[in-house]
Scaffold this motif. Structure first.
Motif, PDB file in Angstrom:
ATOM      1  N   CYS A   1       0.832  -1.217   0.000  1.00 59.24           N
ATOM      2  CA  CYS A   1       0.000   0.000   0.000  1.00 59.24           C
ATOM      3  C   CYS A   1       0.859   1.256   0.000  1.00 59.24           C
ATOM      4  CB  CYS A   1      -0.925   0.004   1.212  1.00 59.24           C
ATOM      5  SG  CYS A   1      -2.242  -1.201   1.119  1.00 59.24           S
ATOM      6  N   GLN A   2       1.880   1.277   0.830  1.00 59.84           N
ATOM      7  CA  GLN A   2       2.751   2.444   0.888  1.00 59.84           C
ATOM      8  C   GLN A   2       3.438   2.683  -0.454  1.00 59.84           C
ATOM      9  OE1 GLN A   2       5.935   3.777   4.024  1.00 59.84           O
ATOM     10  NE2 GLN A   2       6.823   2.233   2.706  1.00 59.84           N
ATOM     11  N   GLY A   3       3.992   1.653  -1.044  1.00 59.70           N
ATOM     12  CA  GLY A   3       4.672   1.794  -2.325  1.00 59.70           C
ATOM     13  C   GLY A   3       3.732   2.255  -3.427  1.00 59.70           C
TER      14      GLY A   3
ATOM     15  N   LEU B   1       2.752   6.019  -2.787  1.00 56.54           N
ATOM     16  CA  LEU B   1       3.869   6.907  -3.116  1.00 56.54           C
ATOM     17  C   LEU B   1       4.066   6.986  -4.629  1.00 56.54           C
ATOM     18  CD1 LEU B   1       6.501   5.998  -0.393  1.00 56.54           C
ATOM     19  CD2 LEU B   1       5.270   8.149  -0.624  1.00 56.54           C
ATOM     20  N   PHE B   2       3.972   5.849  -5.308  1.00 58.34           N
ATOM     21  CA  PHE B   2       4.133   5.834  -6.760  1.00 58.34           C
ATOM     22  C   PHE B   2       3.070   6.686  -7.446  1.00 58.34           C
ATOM     23  CE2 PHE B   2       2.933   4.020 -10.866  1.00 58.34           C
ATOM     24  CZ  PHE B   2       4.138   4.102 -11.543  1.00 58.34           C
ATOM     25  N   LEU B   3       1.808   6.487  -7.060  1.00 58.50           N
ATOM     26  CA  LEU B   3       0.717   7.225  -7.699  1.00 58.50           C
ATOM     27  C   LEU B   3       0.815   8.728  -7.439  1.00 58.50           C
ATOM     28  CD1 LEU B   3      -2.269   4.796  -7.017  1.00 58.50           C
ATOM     29  CD2 LEU B   3      -1.046   5.177  -9.176  1.00 58.50           C
TER      30      LEU B   3
ATOM     31  N   ALA C   1       8.552   8.717 -10.021  1.00 60.08           N
ATOM     32  CA  ALA C   1       7.546   7.815  -9.466  1.00 60.08           C
ATOM     33  C   ALA C   1       8.110   6.427  -9.174  1.00 60.08           C
ATOM     34  CB  ALA C   1       6.357   7.712 -10.415  1.00 60.08           C
ATOM     35  N   TRP C   2       8.943   5.894 -10.057  1.00 54.37           N
ATOM     36  CA  TRP C   2       9.486   4.550  -9.850  1.00 54.37           C
ATOM     37  C   TRP C   2      10.386   4.489  -8.633  1.00 54.37           C
ATOM     38  CZ3 TRP C   2       7.411   0.449 -11.773  1.00 54.37           C
ATOM     39  CH2 TRP C   2       6.675   0.541 -12.933  1.00 54.37           C
ATOM     40  N   PHE C   3      11.161   5.528  -8.425  1.00 56.27           N
ATOM     41  CA  PHE C   3      12.034   5.577  -7.243  1.00 56.27           C
ATOM     42  C   PHE C   3      11.206   5.505  -5.963  1.00 56.27           C
ATOM     43  CE2 PHE C   3      13.766   8.299  -3.880  1.00 56.27           C
ATOM     44  CZ  PHE C   3      14.882   7.553  -3.552  1.00 56.27           C
ATOM     45  N   TRP C   4      10.178   6.359  -5.876  1.00 62.36           N
ATOM     46  CA  TRP C   4       9.370   6.401  -4.664  1.00 62.36           C
ATOM     47  C   TRP C   4       8.591   5.104  -4.473  1.00 62.36           C
ATOM     48  CZ3 TRP C   4      10.707   9.594  -1.160  1.00 62.36           C
ATOM     49  CH2 TRP C   4      11.285  10.805  -1.486  1.00 62.36           C
TER      50      TRP C   4
END
Length: 65
Positions: free
Chosen positions: A19-21, A24-26, A35-38
């Motif tokens: 969920c966190q990943g 953060l991505f969205l 976005a990919w890094f986060w």
């Protein structure tokens, strides 16, 4: 701790990281920044990526004013 008792904890941690990943991505994709890094960093550990992302957003917003 036997493995049978650890499954609920492992599943909860996996859901939390997923969920966190995803969030953060969205949000990073919506704002146009790495976005990919986060997303990947959010899948690896908790809660440092979320705290860092929130602080960076606050700092950029404050810098604009």
């Amino acid at each position: 701790m036997p493995l049978q008792e650890a499954w609920p904890i492992l599943i909860a941690c996996g859901v939390l990281l997923l969920c966190q990943g995803t969030l953060l991505f969205l949000d990073a994709r919506k704002r146009g920044g790495k976005a990919w890094f986060w997303g990947l960093w959010g899948l690896i550990q908790f809660p440092m990526p979320t705290i860092t992302y929130a602080l960076l957003l606050w700092w950029k917003k404050r810098k604009r004013k």
